[in-house]
Design an enzyme around this catalytic site. Structure first.
Site, PDB file in Angstrom:
ATOM      1  N   ARG A 149     -87.760  34.921   6.117  1.00 12.23           N
ATOM      2  CA  ARG A 149     -88.446  33.642   5.937  1.00 12.23           C
ATOM      3  C   ARG A 149     -87.465  32.480   5.853  1.00 12.23           C
ATOM      4  NH1 ARG A 149     -91.324  37.435   2.931  1.00 12.23           N
ATOM      5  NH2 ARG A 149     -93.597  37.468   3.254  1.00 12.23           N
ATOM      6  N   ILE A 150     -86.384  32.663   5.069  1.00 15.01           N
ATOM      7  CA  ILE A 150     -85.426  31.574   4.887  1.00 15.01           C
ATOM      8  C   ILE A 150     -84.593  31.363   6.141  1.00 15.01           C
ATOM      9  CG2 ILE A 150     -83.415  30.800   3.580  1.00 15.01           C
ATOM     10  CD1 ILE A 150     -84.572  32.299   1.153  1.00 15.01           C
ATOM     11  N   ARG A 235     -76.432  35.213  -1.337  1.00 12.12           N
ATOM     12  CA  ARG A 235     -75.869  35.871  -2.514  1.00 12.12           C
ATOM     13  C   ARG A 235     -74.346  35.867  -2.420  1.00 12.12           C
ATOM     14  NH1 ARG A 235     -80.039  34.875  -4.150  1.00 12.12           N
ATOM     15  NH2 ARG A 235     -81.702  36.217  -4.952  1.00 12.12           N
ATOM     16  N   ASP A 258     -73.442  27.915  -1.696  1.00 13.15           N
ATOM     17  CA  ASP A 258     -74.281  27.662  -2.877  1.00 13.15           C
ATOM     18  C   ASP A 258     -74.161  28.786  -3.885  1.00 13.15           C
ATOM     19  OD1 ASP A 258     -76.280  26.150  -4.338  1.00 13.15           O
ATOM     20  OD2 ASP A 258     -77.755  27.662  -3.727  1.00 13.15           O
ATOM     21  N   GLU A 263     -70.146  33.628 -10.336  1.00 11.17           N
ATOM     22  CA  GLU A 263     -70.738  32.403 -10.866  1.00 11.17           C
ATOM     23  C   GLU A 263     -71.341  32.651 -12.244  1.00 11.17           C
ATOM     24  OE1 GLU A 263     -75.174  32.137  -9.057  1.00 11.17           O
ATOM     25  OE2 GLU A 263     -73.568  32.060  -7.567  1.00 11.17           O
ATOM     26  N   HIS A 286     -75.665  26.914  -6.964  1.00  8.84           N
ATOM     27  CA  HIS A 286     -76.762  27.872  -6.801  1.00  8.84           C
ATOM     28  C   HIS A 286     -78.113  27.190  -7.046  1.00  8.84           C
ATOM     29  CE1 HIS A 286     -77.850  32.422  -7.068  1.00  8.84           C
ATOM     30  NE2 HIS A 286     -78.759  31.734  -6.386  1.00  8.84           N
ATOM     31  N   GLY A 288     -80.237  26.359  -4.343  1.00  5.93           N
ATOM     32  CA  GLY A 288     -80.984  26.406  -3.097  1.00  5.93           C
ATOM     33  C   GLY A 288     -82.485  26.316  -3.258  1.00  5.93           C
ATOM     34  N   ALA A 289     -83.020  27.009  -4.254  1.00  6.97           N
ATOM     35  CA  ALA A 289     -84.471  27.043  -4.441  1.00  6.97           C
ATOM     36  C   ALA A 289     -84.961  26.010  -5.444  1.00  6.97           C
ATOM     37  CB  ALA A 289     -84.889  28.440  -4.902  1.00  6.97           C
TER      38      ALA A 289
END
Length: 345
Positions: A149-150, A235, A258, A263, A286, A288-289
């Site tokens: 999807r992404i 990831r 990202d 992290e 991080h 992105g969403a």
């Protein structure tokens, strides 16, 4: 059900859960180390970035459902959950646009040196000669690794900028994905090495699995042309960070990232990353969403999962469950003669 919400979650969707009769405990700053002592008495757990360890699952006395309000489940010990009859669900696809937009932003930032432009201007330095040098996106070959999807959503956006999209051939793709890929003129190749050799941008959109760990290694990076761009918004453990640093220093590779191997697990903290500090890297935290649109879409799907789980028969797996067969085996082993039915409490 009693639900522990251990990460940030929009108020209106918590109110919706309460309106459905659920008792919600909202502790958005819960850490993974705190979960074992806070899960007691809760039937369901909703997390976003909080780590769910085997210790947390084993300490829970009534847990039956864990929902990751995001697309991956790598922060959850899915095997431990299955052994204890706990369903683990994720929310795939609802954040695809947000992650694709950030990936596109990183690509544009790298091409036009936007962060350095801003930093110099804020410091009072004017250097039009330096910052006028940019190649542009139109006509470039962009390899998209992972047409889920992404990845597909990003591919459609970069194609709209006039770039040529390349991807790995996969006979098992569904027809809808095939049609969307054909619509933007995607060129398919047979191997990751060929993708790296034929493209000057590689963007990674694959889950964290044993097969994808360190897939961006020295061998793959050696296939890239000089000055190529690597984008990773999936990831951190996909990338051999030392190898990427070496490729940046020896071959002029640049990276938009990202995610990172080490992290911080919490929302705030300190980070000491050679990769993030490298001048050839433009990095984000991080996020992105983390658009408002994406978080509302994810939260709505979380509510749907909880509602479906609460009203289903005990033998039914909830939507987007990633471990249904393992849970079924664990439950059958514990209650071999059980024939109970009806909704869950």
């Amino acid at each position: 059900m009693r639900i522990l919400v251990a990460d940030a979650f929009p108020d209106e969707y918590r109110a919706e859960l309460t309106a459905h009769g659920h008792d919600c405990t909202y502790v958005p700053d819960t850490t993974g180390s705190e979960l074992p002592r806070t899960l007691t008495g809760h039937d369901a757990l909703i997390v976003r970035s909080t780590t769910v360890t085997a210790d947390a699952v084993e300490a829970a006395d009534s847990l039956r459902l864990v929902i990751r309000a995001g697309s991956g489940t790598n922060t959850i010990d899915v095997d431990a959950a299955a052994r204890h009859g706990v369903h683990v669900c994720n929310v795939p696809g609802r954040n695809a646009v947000a992650v694709a937009e950030l990936t596109m932003g990183l690509l544009l930032a790298l091409d036009r040196n936007i962060p350095d432009n801003v930093a110099d201007l804020r410091a009072g330095h004017w250097d039009k000669k330096r910052y006028s040098r940019a190649r542009g996106i139109h006509g470039r070959k962009v390899g998209v690794v992972g047409l889920g999807r992404i990845g597909l959503t990003f591919a459609e956006r970069v194609a709209a900028f006039g770039a040529g999209v390349h991807a790995l051939a996969n006979p098992n793709r569904d027809e809808q994905t095939r049609e969307r890929a054909r619509a933007i003129g995607t060129v398919f190749v047979d191997s990751l090495d060929e993708l790296a050799r034929s493209c000057d941008v590689l963007s990674f959109h694959v889950p964290a699995t044993a097969g994808t760990r360190l897939m961006v290694d020295r061998h793959l990076l050696a296939q890239l042309p000089p000055g190529a761009i690597v984008l990773n918004t999936s990831r951190g453990d996909l990338v051999d960070e030392d190898a990427l640093i070496d490729a940046m220093e020896s071959n002029g590779v640049r990276a938009g990232l990202d995610v990172y191997a080490d992290e911080p697990a919490a929302g705030t903290g300190t980070v000491d990353s050679r990769l993030a500090k490298h001048p050839n890297v433009y990095g984000t935290h991080h996020i992105g969403a983390s658009t408002e649109q994406a978080q509302h879409a994810v939260a709505a799907e979380v509510v749907r999962i909880v509602t479906a789980f609460a009203s289903a028969a005990p033998s039914d797996a909830p939507p987007h469950c990633v471990n249904p067969d393992a849970v079924e085996r664990a439950v059958a082993a514990s209650f071999p003669t059980s024939t109970s039915s009806g909704g869950r409490p």
